[in-house]
Design a protein around this motif. Structure first.
Motif, PDB file in Angstrom:
ATOM      1  N   LYS A 273       8.885   3.155 -11.403  1.00 59.74           N
ATOM      2  CA  LYS A 273       8.597   4.591 -11.275  1.00 59.74           C
ATOM      3  C   LYS A 273       8.064   5.167 -12.578  1.00 59.74           C
ATOM      4  N   THR A 274       8.580   4.695 -13.688  1.00 62.42           N
ATOM      5  CA  THR A 274       8.092   5.168 -14.993  1.00 62.42           C
ATOM      6  C   THR A 274       6.690   4.653 -15.266  1.00 62.42           C
ATOM      7  N   LYS A 275       6.489   3.363 -15.084  1.00 65.63           N
ATOM      8  CA  LYS A 275       5.226   2.734 -15.434  1.00 65.63           C
ATOM      9  C   LYS A 275       4.101   3.118 -14.482  1.00 65.63           C
ATOM     10  N   LEU A 276       4.431   3.376 -13.236  1.00 70.59           N
ATOM     11  CA  LEU A 276       3.411   3.674 -12.229  1.00 70.59           C
ATOM     12  C   LEU A 276       3.307   5.155 -11.910  1.00 70.59           C
ATOM     13  N   SER A 277       3.905   5.992 -12.727  1.00 69.53           N
ATOM     14  CA  SER A 277       3.928   7.432 -12.442  1.00 69.53           C
ATOM     15  C   SER A 277       2.538   8.042 -12.378  1.00 69.53           C
ATOM     16  N   ASP A 278       1.582   7.472 -13.111  1.00 68.50           N
ATOM     17  CA  ASP A 278       0.215   8.010 -13.121  1.00 68.50           C
ATOM     18  C   ASP A 278      -0.741   7.223 -12.235  1.00 68.50           C
ATOM     19  N   ALA A 279      -0.227   6.236 -11.525  1.00 63.75           N
ATOM     20  CA  ALA A 279      -1.100   5.423 -10.669  1.00 63.75           C
ATOM     21  C   ALA A 279      -1.419   6.194  -9.385  1.00 63.75           C
ATOM     22  N   LYS A 280      -2.653   6.582  -9.229  1.00 68.59           N
ATOM     23  CA  LYS A 280      -3.038   7.438  -8.104  1.00 68.59           C
ATOM     24  C   LYS A 280      -2.920   6.736  -6.761  1.00 68.59           C
ATOM     25  N   VAL A 281      -2.971   5.405  -6.770  1.00 70.74           N
ATOM     26  CA  VAL A 281      -2.904   4.663  -5.520  1.00 70.74           C
ATOM     27  C   VAL A 281      -1.474   4.544  -4.995  1.00 70.74           C
ATOM     28  N   VAL A 282      -0.473   4.850  -5.831  1.00 71.28           N
ATOM     29  CA  VAL A 282       0.935   4.706  -5.444  1.00 71.28           C
ATOM     30  C   VAL A 282       1.452   5.987  -4.805  1.00 71.28           C
ATOM     31  N   LYS A 283       1.943   5.892  -3.576  1.00 73.28           N
ATOM     32  CA  LYS A 283       2.517   7.049  -2.874  1.00 73.28           C
ATOM     33  C   LYS A 283       4.017   7.160  -3.109  1.00 73.28           C
ATOM     34  N   SER A 284       4.726   6.036  -3.017  1.00 74.97           N
ATOM     35  CA  SER A 284       6.177   6.072  -3.205  1.00 74.97           C
ATOM     36  C   SER A 284       6.683   4.677  -3.539  1.00 74.97           C
ATOM     37  N   ILE A 285       7.874   4.645  -4.132  1.00 75.56           N
ATOM     38  CA  ILE A 285       8.573   3.400  -4.442  1.00 75.56           C
ATOM     39  C   ILE A 285       9.968   3.520  -3.862  1.00 75.56           C
TER      40      ILE A 285
END
Length: 379
Positions: free
Chosen positions: A304-316
């Motif tokens: 969640k920290t590392k991918l917080s700015d990844a636009k392709v990620v909707k949820s974890i």
């Protein structure tokens, strides 16, 4: 030319050896394996303790018949009973067979025929498993399905109330839908589901084939919610990669599975059961399970920290070391890119990346996977 039916879209990777969380292919390339054989090698590849027990059993005997008494089956069944709070075990060879047994037992014990399952569920690829599965794609081309299965939306208690009737033998559910997209049931839904089943004289079957054997940080995922199922099906992680499945049930169901009512020639094979006993003795220890919960929380928080700015990620989402990353785009290209970066992961449905590392995974291996996923997903 291949001599195999094309039932799998096989990757270009051909394993030649593996140990722990690492897998080496035919080219000598080493991968970080976060598939664990689709949630099977929970102690990592070739765990030493299990290997020693298997070798010892191979030197004794490989197979006899379930007509014989088996102290080894009894000892392994006791581990499952004590960890689950249930009473009786039937051993088979796979998760699909375990769910077949659960469905047969529920119908015979209740004298009823209807089984309710949930949309996006997955319960196997045999005819009863397909019929129980709430995904149309696994049924295409196989003709009429077995009757008296009904599907309702997951986490929708009102839909379940409407479907439940006096002919309902069982409600069958996953705690977290695995193949359906790493979809967790809500605590409120699970508690209401159990109450409705008990009020209606309907059995509660929990499919723990992917979530069980420590995957979520408890012996079984239903234990996070204080549930008391009638039947639990298990497989995958039970024997560190040797073929084995089982159902665990309440003692009052025993008379429905009397001699001749069900069976399995290879079920409870001594080599597989010896592997299971060694596996369960490790995984069902409190310290081990606490570490799974810790590592699972660490993994999710890091993602969640590392991918917080990844636009392709909707949820974890997920629990323990069963984690899904839902994407805005199709997941398959990202799966391929991760493999190029020497990280092996899975999909769950079309838009979810599924992470199932061995329960023995180290913090440094988790960090490495997070960094690769960050690179692949563009954060």
């Amino acid at each position: 030319m291949s001599y195999l039916f094309p039932t799998y879209a096989r990757w270009e990777v051909q394993p030649v050896k593996a140990k722990g969380s690492r897998l080496t292919d035919q080219n000598g390339d080493e991968y970080l394996d976060f598939t664990a054989g689709i949630g099977v090698t929970n102690l990592g590849h070739v765990p030493s303790t299990v290997k020693e027990e298997v070798i010892d059993q191979l030197n004794l005997f490989w197979h006899t018949s379930n007509l014989f008494q088996s102290k080894l089956q009894e000892e392994t069944a006791k581990l499952l009973v004590e960890a689950s709070g249930l009473d009786l075990v039937f051993f088979c060879n796979s998760g699909a067979e375990a769910n077949e047994a659960a469905i047969k037992l529920a119908r015979k014990a209740t004298g009823r025929s209807k089984i309710i399952t949930f949309l996006h569920s997955f319960h196997g690829r045999t005819f009863a498993g397909m019929a129980a599965t709430g995904q149309e794609k696994v049924k295409v081309g196989f003709g009429p399905m077995l009757e008296t299965f009904e599907y309702v939306p997951f986490n929708d208690i009102e839909a379940l109330k409407a479907a439940l009737d006096e002919n309902t033998a069982a409600v069958m559910t996953e705690i977290i839908q695995g193949e359906g997209g790493i979809n967790p049931a809500t605590p409120e839904f699970l508690q209401s589901l159990e109450t409705l089943c008990h009020e209606n004289g309907t059995l509660l079957i929990i499919d723990e084939i992917q979530t069980g054997i420590g995957r979520t940080g408890k012996p079984f995922a239903f234990q996070h919610y204080g549930l008391h199922p009638d039947i639990v099906s298990v497989a995958k992680g039970i024997a560190s990669g040797l073929p084995l499945g089982a159902i665990i049930g309440k003692k009052e169901l025993g008379q429905a599975f009397s001699p001749g009512s069900h069976g399995s020639t290879f079920g409870g094979n001594p080599v597989s059961v010896r592997a299971a006993k060694a596996t369960l003795e490790i995984i069902f220890q409190n310290d081990f399970l606490n570490e799974v919960e810790r590592k699972g929380a660490y993994f999710q928080n890091s993602l969640k920290t590392k991918l917080s700015d990844a636009k392709v990620v909707k949820s974890i989402r997920g629990k323990g070391l069963m984690i899904g990353i839902e994407l805005t785009d199709n997941a398959e290209p990202f799966l391929v890119q991760a493999r190029k970066e020497k990280l092996l992961i899975l999909t769950a449905g079309s838009h979810v990346l599924r992470l199932l590392p061995p329960l023995t995974v180290s913090d440094s291996e988790i960090e490495k996977a997070v960094n690769i996923l960050s690179k692949v997903l563009g954060s």
